[in-house]
Design a protein around this motif. Structure first.
Motif, PDB file in Angstrom:
ATOM      1  N   MET A 100     -43.057  -0.941 -43.607  1.00 32.95           N
ATOM      2  CA  MET A 100     -42.204  -1.561 -42.590  1.00 32.95           C
ATOM      3  C   MET A 100     -40.747  -1.399 -42.973  1.00 32.95           C
ATOM      4  N   PRO A 101     -39.892  -0.918 -42.081  1.00 29.71           N
ATOM      5  CA  PRO A 101     -38.472  -0.750 -42.400  1.00 29.71           C
ATOM      6  C   PRO A 101     -37.750  -2.088 -42.443  1.00 29.71           C
ATOM      7  N   TRP A 102     -36.619  -2.096 -43.098  1.00 21.95           N
ATOM      8  CA  TRP A 102     -35.779  -3.279 -43.185  1.00 21.95           C
ATOM      9  C   TRP A 102     -35.114  -3.572 -41.839  1.00 21.95           C
ATOM     10  N   HIS A 103     -34.767  -4.845 -41.641  1.00 18.03           N
ATOM     11  CA  HIS A 103     -33.876  -5.228 -40.551  1.00 18.03           C
ATOM     12  C   HIS A 103     -32.454  -5.142 -41.095  1.00 18.03           C
ATOM     13  N   VAL A 104     -31.615  -4.398 -40.422  1.00 16.22           N
ATOM     14  CA  VAL A 104     -30.236  -4.197 -40.865  1.00 16.22           C
ATOM     15  C   VAL A 104     -29.307  -4.218 -39.657  1.00 16.22           C
ATOM     16  N   LYS A 105     -28.037  -4.510 -39.899  1.00 17.87           N
ATOM     17  CA  LYS A 105     -27.015  -4.417 -38.859  1.00 17.87           C
ATOM     18  C   LYS A 105     -25.662  -4.290 -39.545  1.00 17.87           C
ATOM     19  N   ASN A 106     -24.676  -3.830 -38.784  1.00 19.08           N
ATOM     20  CA  ASN A 106     -23.375  -3.516 -39.360  1.00 19.08           C
ATOM     21  C   ASN A 106     -22.652  -4.743 -39.902  1.00 19.08           C
ATOM     22  N   GLN A 107     -22.830  -5.891 -39.264  1.00 16.69           N
ATOM     23  CA  GLN A 107     -22.102  -7.090 -39.660  1.00 16.69           C
ATOM     24  C   GLN A 107     -23.000  -8.315 -39.582  1.00 16.69           C
ATOM     25  N   TRP A 108     -22.591  -9.356 -40.303  1.00 17.19           N
ATOM     26  CA  TRP A 108     -23.243 -10.654 -40.289  1.00 17.19           C
ATOM     27  C   TRP A 108     -24.623 -10.622 -40.941  1.00 17.19           C
ATOM     28  N   GLY A 109     -25.163 -11.836 -41.105  1.00 16.46           N
ATOM     29  CA  GLY A 109     -26.477 -11.976 -41.710  1.00 16.46           C
ATOM     30  C   GLY A 109     -27.484 -12.528 -40.727  1.00 16.46           C
ATOM     31  N   PRO A 154     -29.123  -6.148 -45.842  1.00 18.33           N
ATOM     32  CA  PRO A 154     -28.764  -5.177 -46.884  1.00 18.33           C
ATOM     33  C   PRO A 154     -27.481  -4.403 -46.593  1.00 18.33           C
ATOM     34  N   TRP A 155     -27.113  -4.274 -45.317  1.00 15.66           N
ATOM     35  CA  TRP A 155     -25.930  -3.488 -44.958  1.00 15.66           C
ATOM     36  C   TRP A 155     -24.652  -4.326 -44.933  1.00 15.66           C
ATOM     37  N   ARG A 156     -24.684  -5.562 -45.303  1.00 18.61           N
ATOM     38  CA  ARG A 156     -23.531  -6.437 -45.097  1.00 18.61           C
ATOM     39  C   ARG A 156     -22.391  -6.145 -46.081  1.00 18.61           C
ATOM     40  N   TRP A 157     -21.185  -6.038 -45.527  1.00 23.59           N
ATOM     41  CA  TRP A 157     -19.963  -5.923 -46.305  1.00 23.59           C
ATOM     42  C   TRP A 157     -19.250  -7.282 -46.302  1.00 23.59           C
ATOM     43  N   GLN A 158     -18.527  -7.542 -47.378  1.00 27.35           N
ATOM     44  CA  GLN A 158     -17.836  -8.826 -47.500  1.00 27.35           C
ATOM     45  C   GLN A 158     -16.836  -9.042 -46.368  1.00 27.35           C
ATOM     46  N   ASP A 159     -16.852 -10.271 -45.823  1.00 31.96           N
ATOM     47  CA  ASP A 159     -15.939 -10.666 -44.749  1.00 31.96           C
ATOM     48  C   ASP A 159     -16.061  -9.774 -43.519  1.00 31.96           C
ATOM     49  N   GLU A 160     -17.194  -9.081 -43.386  1.00 30.28           N
ATOM     50  CA  GLU A 160     -17.499  -8.234 -42.224  1.00 30.28           C
ATOM     51  C   GLU A 160     -16.537  -7.054 -42.086  1.00 30.28           C
ATOM     52  N   VAL A 161     -15.878  -6.675 -43.183  1.00 26.66           N
ATOM     53  CA  VAL A 161     -14.973  -5.516 -43.183  1.00 26.66           C
ATOM     54  C   VAL A 161     -15.777  -4.310 -43.659  1.00 26.66           C
ATOM     55  N   ALA A 198     -18.574   2.377 -41.945  1.00 20.36           N
ATOM     56  CA  ALA A 198     -18.045   2.293 -40.585  1.00 20.36           C
ATOM     57  C   ALA A 198     -18.142   3.636 -39.872  1.00 20.36           C
ATOM     58  N   ASN A 199     -18.007   4.722 -40.623  1.00 23.08           N
ATOM     59  CA  ASN A 199     -18.007   6.061 -40.011  1.00 23.08           C
ATOM     60  C   ASN A 199     -19.237   6.883 -40.376  1.00 23.08           C
ATOM     61  N   GLN A 200     -20.255   6.233 -40.966  1.00 27.03           N
ATOM     62  CA  GLN A 200     -21.485   6.950 -41.316  1.00 27.03           C
ATOM     63  C   GLN A 200     -22.622   5.953 -41.443  1.00 27.03           C
ATOM     64  N   ALA A 201     -23.617   6.079 -40.588  1.00 30.41           N
ATOM     65  CA  ALA A 201     -24.748   5.155 -40.626  1.00 30.41           C
ATOM     66  C   ALA A 201     -25.520   5.300 -41.930  1.00 30.41           C
ATOM     67  N   GLY A 202     -26.000   4.173 -42.450  1.00 30.23           N
ATOM     68  CA  GLY A 202     -26.718   4.181 -43.703  1.00 30.23           C
ATOM     69  C   GLY A 202     -28.213   4.407 -43.539  1.00 30.23           C
ATOM     70  N   ASN A 203     -28.899   4.448 -44.653  1.00 31.39           N
ATOM     71  CA  ASN A 203     -30.356   4.526 -44.675  1.00 31.39           C
ATOM     72  C   ASN A 203     -30.895   3.126 -44.366  1.00 31.39           C
ATOM     73  N   GLN A 204     -31.781   3.005 -43.394  1.00 28.86           N
ATOM     74  CA  GLN A 204     -32.306   1.703 -43.011  1.00 28.86           C
ATOM     75  C   GLN A 204     -33.012   1.016 -44.174  1.00 28.86           C
TER      76      GLN A 204
END
Length: 251
Positions: free
Chosen positions: A1-10, A54-61, A110-116
């Motif tokens: 099963m793949p991870w749940h990920v998103k660009n910002q927030w938890g 897993p994809w979260r950056w600090q302060d959503e930056v 921000a300019n390159q999608a990561g591995n899920q």
């Protein structure tokens, strides 16, 4: 099963996304020898750090590939942490050759999608870097408050979840201050998983095993975890945003 990920927030801990990710975290860490109390302690800290994303950056930056703020500038951390445990600076994970060698490695930019499945590589890296101890590792077993070796921590079944949550914080996270919500979250997962750590027979081999440091044995992921992972996908909940401003920076 793949991870749940998103660009910002938890994710809210009661959401099905967080619970699916928690099962993945448990299964992966279990395969590397972690007992349930240590997993719950890690998950309690994970909530304050990344909200289980897993994809979260600090302060959503969310930074671009190659952004100098990923690493150190002038010998100082830029405060741009990344990942489940918020590696600070992000370069500690992103630029580490060991992490880059892992099959699931793929940070999100921000300019390159990561591995899920970058979360899998992050956990394998976490175990590896903490196992290093005096050889350049990041686990501080002599912090003077909750001193414990990494091996003792992951196999501990005698201390309370409260104690182990503090231990993971002071030995690894080392943020500016400890918030009791970490313990509350850890206890939630202890209850969620039933407070038990069974050792079922005939487990299958885990997918994508990481490079193994000398002397570091791994266990296979058990069948019951895969069954639970599939069952957990049937849970329904409306995920919510968590922690609009992360305020826990490592020293």
């Amino acid at each position: 099963m793949p991870w749940h990920v998103k660009n910002q927030w938890g994710y809210l801990r009661t959401s099905w996304e967080a619970q699916d990710n928690a099962w993945l975290i448990y299964s992966i860490l279990y395969s590397m020898g972690w007992k349930l109390p240590a997993v719950c302690a890690m998950l309690g800290n994970c909530e304050s750090e990344s909200g289980y994303n897993p994809w979260r950056w600090q302060d959503e930056v969310v930074l671009d590939v190659g952004d100098p703020r990923i690493g150190y500038i002038g010998g100082q951390s830029t405060g741009h942490a990344y990942g489940l445990c918020q590696q600070d600076p992000a370069a500690k994970y992103i630029d580490r050759p060991y992490a880059q060698s892992l099959p699931s490695y793929g940070p999100n930019y921000a300019n390159q999608a990561g591995n899920q499945n970058d979360g899998t590589a992050q956990l394998q890296y976490l175990h590896w870097i903490c196992s290093m101890n005096s050889a350049g590792g990041e686990w501080d077993e002599d912090n003077g408050m909750y001193a414990m070796t990494f091996q003792d921590f992951i196999t501990d079944t005698t201390h309370s979840i409260d104690y182990l949550t503090h231990t993971f914080f002071y030995c690894y996270e080392r943020a500016q201050s400890f918030d009791g919500s970490r313990v509350t979250a850890a206890m939630y997962w202890w209850t969620f998983f039933g407070g038990d750590d069974p050792d079922p027979p005939e487990p299958p081999e885990p997918p994508e095993p990481p490079p193994t440091p000398p002397g570091d044995g791994h266990r296979s992921i058990p069948v019951w975890l895969f069954v639970k992972l599939l069952d957990s996908r049937n849970k329904q909940s409306d995920g919510k945003k968590l922690l609009p401003n992360r305020q826990y920076k490592k020293w």
